[in-house]
Design a protein around this motif. Structure first.
Motif, PDB file in Angstrom:
ATOM      1  N   LEU A  22      -7.298  -0.305  -1.186  1.00 23.94           N
ATOM      2  CA  LEU A  22      -7.147  -1.707  -0.771  1.00 23.94           C
ATOM      3  C   LEU A  22      -7.921  -2.025   0.498  1.00 23.94           C
ATOM      4  O   LEU A  22      -8.232  -3.172   0.772  1.00 23.94           O
ATOM      5  CB  LEU A  22      -5.659  -2.015  -0.522  1.00 23.94           C
ATOM      6  CG  LEU A  22      -4.760  -2.089  -1.749  1.00 23.94           C
ATOM      7  CD1 LEU A  22      -3.316  -2.259  -1.315  1.00 23.94           C
ATOM      8  CD2 LEU A  22      -5.195  -3.248  -2.633  1.00 23.94           C
ATOM      9  N   THR A  33      -6.365   0.908  -7.362  1.00 25.80           N
ATOM     10  CA  THR A  33      -6.437   2.245  -6.784  1.00 25.80           C
ATOM     11  C   THR A  33      -7.839   2.770  -7.045  1.00 25.80           C
ATOM     12  O   THR A  33      -8.646   2.092  -7.682  1.00 25.80           O
ATOM     13  CB  THR A  33      -5.418   3.192  -7.448  1.00 25.80           C
ATOM     14  OG1 THR A  33      -5.748   3.294  -8.835  1.00 25.80           O
ATOM     15  CG2 THR A  33      -4.006   2.687  -7.292  1.00 25.80           C
ATOM     16  N   THR A  90      -3.505   1.800  -3.278  1.00 28.89           N
ATOM     17  CA  THR A  90      -3.606   2.888  -2.305  1.00 28.89           C
ATOM     18  C   THR A  90      -4.571   2.462  -1.202  1.00 28.89           C
ATOM     19  O   THR A  90      -4.852   1.277  -1.039  1.00 28.89           O
ATOM     20  CB  THR A  90      -4.144   4.152  -2.989  1.00 28.89           C
ATOM     21  OG1 THR A  90      -5.356   3.811  -3.650  1.00 28.89           O
ATOM     22  CG2 THR A  90      -3.145   4.697  -3.990  1.00 28.89           C
ATOM     23  N   HIS A  91      -5.117   3.441  -0.498  1.00 28.97           N
ATOM     24  CA  HIS A  91      -6.117   3.156   0.526  1.00 28.97           C
ATOM     25  C   HIS A  91      -7.288   2.340  -0.001  1.00 28.97           C
ATOM     26  O   HIS A  91      -8.007   1.732   0.777  1.00 28.97           O
ATOM     27  CB  HIS A  91      -6.672   4.460   1.096  1.00 28.97           C
ATOM     28  CG  HIS A  91      -5.756   5.088   2.085  1.00 28.97           C
ATOM     29  ND1 HIS A  91      -4.562   5.642   1.711  1.00 28.97           N
ATOM     30  CD2 HIS A  91      -5.856   5.233   3.424  1.00 28.97           C
ATOM     31  CE1 HIS A  91      -3.951   6.102   2.784  1.00 28.97           C
ATOM     32  NE2 HIS A  91      -4.712   5.861   3.838  1.00 28.97           N
ATOM     33  N   MET A 149       0.820  -1.204   0.000  1.00 27.29           N
ATOM     34  CA  MET A 149       0.000   0.000   0.000  1.00 27.29           C
ATOM     35  C   MET A 149       0.858   1.260   0.000  1.00 27.29           C
ATOM     36  O   MET A 149       1.730   1.432   0.848  1.00 27.29           O
ATOM     37  CB  MET A 149      -0.894   0.012   1.241  1.00 27.29           C
ATOM     38  CG  MET A 149      -2.067   0.967   1.085  1.00 27.29           C
ATOM     39  SD  MET A 149      -2.920   1.222   2.638  1.00 27.29           S
ATOM     40  CE  MET A 149      -3.240  -0.430   3.119  1.00 27.29           C
ATOM     41  N   ILE A 157       3.112  -1.490   4.128  1.00 28.81           N
ATOM     42  CA  ILE A 157       2.537  -0.148   4.101  1.00 28.81           C
ATOM     43  C   ILE A 157       3.689   0.835   3.992  1.00 28.81           C
ATOM     44  O   ILE A 157       4.501   0.971   4.901  1.00 28.81           O
ATOM     45  CB  ILE A 157       1.670   0.102   5.355  1.00 28.81           C
ATOM     46  CG1 ILE A 157       0.558  -0.955   5.411  1.00 28.81           C
ATOM     47  CG2 ILE A 157       1.077   1.506   5.328  1.00 28.81           C
ATOM     48  CD1 ILE A 157      -0.280  -0.921   6.669  1.00 28.81           C
TER      49      ILE A 157
END
Ligand code: ADP
Ligand code: MG
Length: 734
Positions: free
Chosen positions: A400, A371, A397-398, A342, A415
């Motif tokens: 995920l 993403t 990215t987030h 991430m 991360i």
């Protein structure tokens, strides 16, 4: 103003302590209001208003032994006291001072504006005076001394005197008197007790076993001595005890979180045989550094367990964290498990995807990308691949973490560069019902004691060694009047096909200095050179860099636009990018060779180091020009300083620069909002100067306590539990 995370809240509230301050002898309605401004409402609040510092007036001298230009305490008999108005209209009170036995002396005392002195102290009274002594005219003068009768208990003079944080309308003598009353009680005119001390009612949060083992004073003794110390040693012991409590609370909180995580979470053990691992390492286009090998070994050992890994991989820009993460991902694949990587932005996710694909060209998991810009049928296909296990790894990215993202067998989450959020993300993953091993990476050089204090639930691996043959970035500090030469020089580099960054301290001219929190500290007015990205972009476009393909990126642009600009930069459609510090993190443009930082004195050293790390990523010689009116700044000089290391000279690395910066700027810059707020709450512990032995002792006790009583349910742990709960309530991501 908030409470201390430790000891403050007891589960057995004592009504004397929780009563309003006005219940205290000598505190009236006006005082109550003034104290409220300091956040002090109850007697307990008052007791936890700890001294900022102390003045040592404990040594009492006769008048004839006083010397000039020192703070001192003397015993004297008051001679004639006179009062008059000065030309400026202030009341000036002057007293002749006699030796205690009545013999004359050459010493006087004088006070401006304190007319109460003449009213309260009759001639002939023997008093203690503490304060500055100076030469004036023919003799020595105590100027504005504190004064109290020699036969009364020492509060303001003749002792180590506490100095408190004040607010308007609150006199230091008053506050000290009230604290003295709360701590030691009060006596009336004839020595008769009129108020009993309240400190003895403070319950001790530490079990007796801990006190005994650690040789710590009780809370009652510590609070008494921290306010009104008998001597320096007693003060030291008191502060050490209170610091221990703060550290223990932090350590308990993280030990508890770690214990819960370890007990609840079952991770998939990931094993790899030596031969395979060596083969993968052998496939790399370089050999690993010693630090990379050591970190890889630590990670490998963690991954082999069913207790999920929680590890931070900390290393300077370019130290080679990604390849270590990639090898961990291969270990997952070898155990038929999935991994997720991430990144903080879409662009960085893409960059990592390309890097990983290159590293995995000789084998390794098939990688999907997820993403927020991946939508529709494509998104559905990728979700399916993750759910079925067709994709062994995913970079994203987030996005995920969103609901609907399911894995067949997720065993590892990496991360990147988001340690501030990493711990929360770990919890988010837990809520999805999977318990992956977690590897956080960061280039933020946080000192180890600080990590151990705040994040004990993370193990740390440190890459303290740079890959060999890294080219050095030529760094120079220039004043703004050099800019007319800098721009044409940058243009020639661009004409050779290289790219450049121009970094500005703020976004547009109307802004407060943004980007760096440094603005306030390094005085915007004085510097007089504070260019904004928007204005600079405009100026360069019309003037010195006319015809060059310029781009602009800053934090107020939507992420999508930012990513679009960065993509054009990567694809070489932009030659010179004017930016704020948004380019700070991890972006890799090997063709960029020049970074010009304007208003460089506004940035922290660690930040400048990160910005500098945006160039020198390819094989071409690279340059960093720091432009600042403060050419002789010691801080900026650190960026060009060279030190001797094993017979060779080299520039300071990220850790060393950070250390310099920490000394000047404090911890705020390294910690997220939440954590620096956290730091603000510590009353005794200075996060920048943690005693490692005390920290170790507190950690050991925390482990012992959590092992015996994981949820702190025993009666003897009630106070500690209250302190930990309070900590979570205020700052917690439990
Ligand atoms: P960071 O720690 O900043 O994330 P990266 O992982 O991006 O660093 O590595 C920076 C560059 O160094 C990459 O191009 C990577 O391939 C290379 N690299 C990593 N480890 C080594 C090594 N041991 N020797 C030489 N180059 C390395
Ligand atoms: Mg990186």
């Amino acid at each position: 103003m908030a409470a201390s995370p430790t000891t403050r809240s007891s589960s057995r509230p004592n009504s004397l302590l929780t009563a309003g301050v006005s219940t205290l002898y000598g505190v009236g309605p006006d005082a109550e209001k003034a104290l409220e401004h300091l956040g002090i409402r109850t007697v307990e609040d008052l007791l936890w208003h700890l001294p900022l510092r102390y003045e040592d007036f404990s040594k009492i001298r006769p008048l004839r032994s006083l010397v000039a230009d020192q703070k001192q305490t003397a015993i004297a008999k008051l001679g004639r006291i006179t009062q008059r108005r000065t030309a400026r209209g202030q009341v000036l009170t002057e007293a002749e001072l006699l030796e205690e036995d009545g013999r004359p002396s050459m010493v006087r005392a004088s006070w401006f504006g304190r007319s109460f002195v003449k009213q309260s102290f009759p001639e002939g009274q023997v008093v203690r005076l503490s304060g500055d002594v100076r030469w004036l005219g023919r003799g020595l003068v105590f100027s504005q001394p504190k004064i109290e009768p020699a036969d009364r208990e020492a509060v303001h003079t003749g002792r180590i005197v506490p100095v408190y944080r004040l607010t308007e309308g609150l006199k230091d003598g008053h506050l000290r008197r009230w604290l003295h009353t709360a701590v030691e009680g009060a006596r009336g005119r004839h020595g008769k007790a009129v108020a009993a001390p309240l400190v003895p009612h403070v319950p001790d949060p530490l079990p007796e076993g801990v006190l005994a083992r650690q040789g710590l004073p009780t809370i009652v003794e510590a609070l008494t001595q921290v306010h009104f110390p008998d001597d320096p040693m007693a003060l030291f012991r008191a502060r050490r005890r209170l610091a221990f409590d703060e550290l223990l609370t932090l350590q308990l909180a993280t030990a508890q979180r770690r214990a819960r995580w370890a007990a609840e979470a079952q991770a998939i053990p990931l094993a790899v045989d030596d031969a395979s691992l060596e083969a993968w390492v052998g496939e790399l286009p370089f050999s690993l550094t010693g630090a990379q090998r050591r970190s890889l070994g630590q990670i490998r050992a963690d991954l082999a367990k069913s207790v999920p890994m929680s590890r931070l991989l900390e290393g300077d820009v370019g130290a080679g964290k990604t390849v270590i993460a990639a090898l961990a991902m291969r270990i997952a694949e070898a155990s038929a498990a999935q991994s997720a990587f991430m990144a903080p932005t879409e662009l960085l996710a893409e960059q990592h995807l390309a890097t990983l694909q290159a590293l995995f060209s000789g084998g390794g998991p098939r990688i999907a990308k997820l993403t927020s810009s991946v939508t529709g049928a494509e998104r559905a296909r990728i979700l399916d691949e993750l759910a079925t296990g067709a994709a062994g790894a995913v970079v994203g990215t987030h996005a995920l973490l969103e609901e609907g993202v399911r894995f067949r067998r997720l065993a590892l989450a990496v991360i990147d560069e988001q340690h501030r959020f990493g711990v929360a993300q770990r919890s988010a993953l837990r809520e999805k019902g999977v318990y992956p091993h977690v590897l956080l990476t960061t280039a933020t050089p946080i000192p180890q004691t600080l990590w151990q204090t705040l994040h004990r639930d993370l193990d740390v691996s440190i890459l303290d060694e740079m890959p060999a043959g890294r080219q050095e970035i030529t760094t120079e500090v220039r004043t703004p009047d050099a800019l007319p030469r800098i721009w044409p020089w940058a243009r020639t580099r661009v004409e050779r096909g290289e790219q450049a960054f121009v970094v500005c301290p703020r976004i547009d001219p109307a802004d407060d200095p943004g980007g760096a929190p440094a603005g306030a500290l390094f005085d915007a007015k004085e510097s007089g050179f504070d260019p904004s990205a928007v204005a600079m972009h405009d100026e360069l476009r019309k003037g010195p860099l006319q015809g060059v393909r310029l781009g602009l990126v800053h934090g107020r642009m939507p992420q999508k636009e930012r990513d679009a600009v960065m993509t054009r930069l990567r694809d070489r459609e932009i030659d010179v990018l004017v930016a704020t510090t948004v380019i700070e993190v991890g972006i890799d443009i090997p063709n960029a060779t020049v970074v010009v930082v304007l208003g460089a004195e506004r940035f922290g050293l660690a930040q400048l180091h990160q910005l500098r790390g945006r160039v020198g990523r390819g094989t071409m010689r690279s340059y960093c020009v720091l432009v600042s009116p403060k050419r002789d700044s010691d801080r900026l000089a650190a960026m060009t300083e060279r030190i001797e290391d094993g017979g060779r000279e080299r520039p300071l690395n990220g850790f060393e620069l950070a250390k310099r910066d920490l000394a000047i700027r404090g911890p705020g810059q390294f910690l997220g909002q939440e954590q620096s707020g956290f730091a603000d709450q510590l009353r005794v512990v200075d996060l920048m100067d943690i005693d490692p032995r005390l920290l170790d002792d507190a950690s050991a006790e925390a482990d012992r306590i959590v092992a015996a009583d994981p949820e702190l349910e025993r009666a003897e742990h009630r106070g500690l539990r209250a302190a930990v709960d309070e900590l979570w309530r205020r700052y917690g991501y439990a």
